[in-house]
Scaffold this active site. Sequence first.
Site, PDB file in Angstrom:
ATOM      1  N   MET A  42       0.818  -1.213   0.000  1.00  0.00           N
ATOM      2  CA  MET A  42       0.000   0.000   0.000  1.00  0.00           C
ATOM      3  C   MET A  42       0.856   1.269   0.000  1.00  0.00           C
ATOM      4  O   MET A  42       2.063   1.221   0.213  1.00  0.00           O
ATOM      5  CB  MET A  42      -0.923   0.001   1.221  1.00  0.00           C
ATOM      6  CG  MET A  42      -1.919  -1.152   1.245  1.00  0.00           C
ATOM      7  SD  MET A  42      -2.961  -1.176   2.729  1.00  0.00           S
ATOM      8  CE  MET A  42      -3.944   0.312   2.470  1.00  0.00           C
ATOM      9  N   HIS A  43       0.196   2.399  -0.247  1.00  0.00           N
ATOM     10  CA  HIS A  43       0.710   3.754  -0.027  1.00  0.00           C
ATOM     11  C   HIS A  43       1.759   4.230  -1.029  1.00  0.00           C
ATOM     12  O   HIS A  43       2.066   5.420  -1.062  1.00  0.00           O
ATOM     13  CB  HIS A  43       1.307   3.908   1.376  1.00  0.00           C
ATOM     14  CG  HIS A  43       0.485   3.341   2.476  1.00  0.00           C
ATOM     15  ND1 HIS A  43      -0.815   3.748   2.712  1.00  0.00           N
ATOM     16  CD2 HIS A  43       0.760   2.396   3.416  1.00  0.00           C
ATOM     17  CE1 HIS A  43      -1.295   3.082   3.758  1.00  0.00           C
ATOM     18  NE2 HIS A  43      -0.368   2.251   4.191  1.00  0.00           N
TER      19      HIS A  43
ATOM     20  N   ASP B 285      -2.588  -4.885   0.382  1.00  0.00           N
ATOM     21  CA  ASP B 285      -2.103  -6.199   0.798  1.00  0.00           C
ATOM     22  C   ASP B 285      -2.721  -6.698   2.097  1.00  0.00           C
ATOM     23  O   ASP B 285      -3.024  -7.891   2.237  1.00  0.00           O
ATOM     24  CB  ASP B 285      -0.576  -6.217   0.885  1.00  0.00           C
ATOM     25  CG  ASP B 285       0.004  -5.099   1.739  1.00  0.00           C
ATOM     26  OD1 ASP B 285      -0.758  -4.320   2.339  1.00  0.00           O
ATOM     27  OD2 ASP B 285       1.240  -5.001   1.800  1.00  0.00           O
TER      28      ASP B 285
END
Length: 483
Positions: free
Chosen positions: A76-77, A235
């Site tokens: 992520m991110h 995830d």
Amino acid sequence: MYIGVDLGTSAVKLLLMDDEGGIVKTISKEYPISFPQDGWSEQNPSDWLKQSIEGIREIAEGYNDRINGIGIGGQMHGLVCLDENDEVIRPAILWNDGRTEKEVEYLNNVIGKDKLSLYTGNIAFAGFTAPKILWMKENEPENFAKIKKIMLPKDYIVYMFTGTLSSDYSDAAGMLLLDTKNKRWSKEMIDICGITEEMLPKLYDSFNVVGTVKDDIMAKTGLSGSVKVVAGAGDNAAAAIGTGACGAGKCNLSLGTSGTIFITSDRFAVDDNNSLHSFCHADGGFHLMGCMLSAASCNKWWMDDILGDEDYAAEQAKMNKLGTNNVFFLPYLMGERSPHNNPRLRAGFLGMRMDTAREDMSLAVLEGVAFGLRDSLEVARKLGIEVKESTICGGGAKSPLWRKIMANVMNIDIMTVENDEGPALGGAILAAVGCGRYKDCEDAKKNIIKYSETVKPDPVLAAKYEEKYQEFKRLTGAVIPLY
């Protein structure tokens, strides 16, 4: 058949699932990660794409005409930016990158935490995407001016596979650009970041089909027919689907490179200090998540880099001071996110004496990670959320000793699943739901997820760990002001 993909930090892991939920085979393809400066963390999206294509080609061999769908769970991110020619502008800035301290300070203290929480349900953390956009705007204005598309890591793969610029709610919630409660992009955050909504992906539920694999990718992977691709998930949300943590009131612990505690809900909730992330879940609901930046990676660093010993099982066999260890390890190798939100925080050993042995320090590493995750669990408990049991997944979950430590530090039952494939299995399940094989994630869970072992806390050991955890909290409280 369905392919699940876990686009991780160190490798892409792929799984082939049959129509009954059975795992046919798995493979993994590694790629590099770079640390250009202290606290920075980057990867080239072309490496993800190359290894994903190669992985699908290998895993589909012999089943090329039987693949119905693909679902991707991803780290992520991360910030991925494309120009007008769909070329990657700069290496992706990853979830564990800590360069955005100035931008986080600006968002939390100038824009204000109250406004951020109102706009998105969350406050700014160094790893989130919006601070990275602001960093790029300030430090790389030439690159910022080229941006035509902004996406997350797994969304880049979906875009290259299908031509559809998409994201799902669970992953988008970690950007600090999503109005999480109402599941739409936040116009206020878009303005703050100096971008436009046209740059951002269209939003979908994780199990929604967003397109089919393009001809050029079909040729490279050897697939045939029409292969659907679903929006996929972050995830941790994908791992939760893969362990059966869907529907309200479920919990999953993940011991991967990072560590997370993932608590599901059918309603949107925010804690007073925004210590936990309030995100959307891949099943269509919501969840609270605490994330520590270094979990199994702490043990890998200690064993591989410091001790130079890859026999993890042998090292753990020597540990016999559970609940009585005098050594504490603060697991902040990359700073910390939940619940401290401090990218400058650093790791350390405390409490060592002349009789401290190597195995005491090794045990302290495992315990320190468990204590760090317990910090986030305590925030959820203060919200009135009662967690009595949790599934567990990730590389660290393969250790029976670590599972025992987790059960007793948390004082909850810890359950393992028969097929601990986490995000990859979750991606395959989402693909199966999207293709109509299952009605929804709950239906898939009933038919696919099976549990293999439950570790129950021992009352005596749990009481000892309660004392140790309180000491860990005092030590952490004393050290934080140093950073």
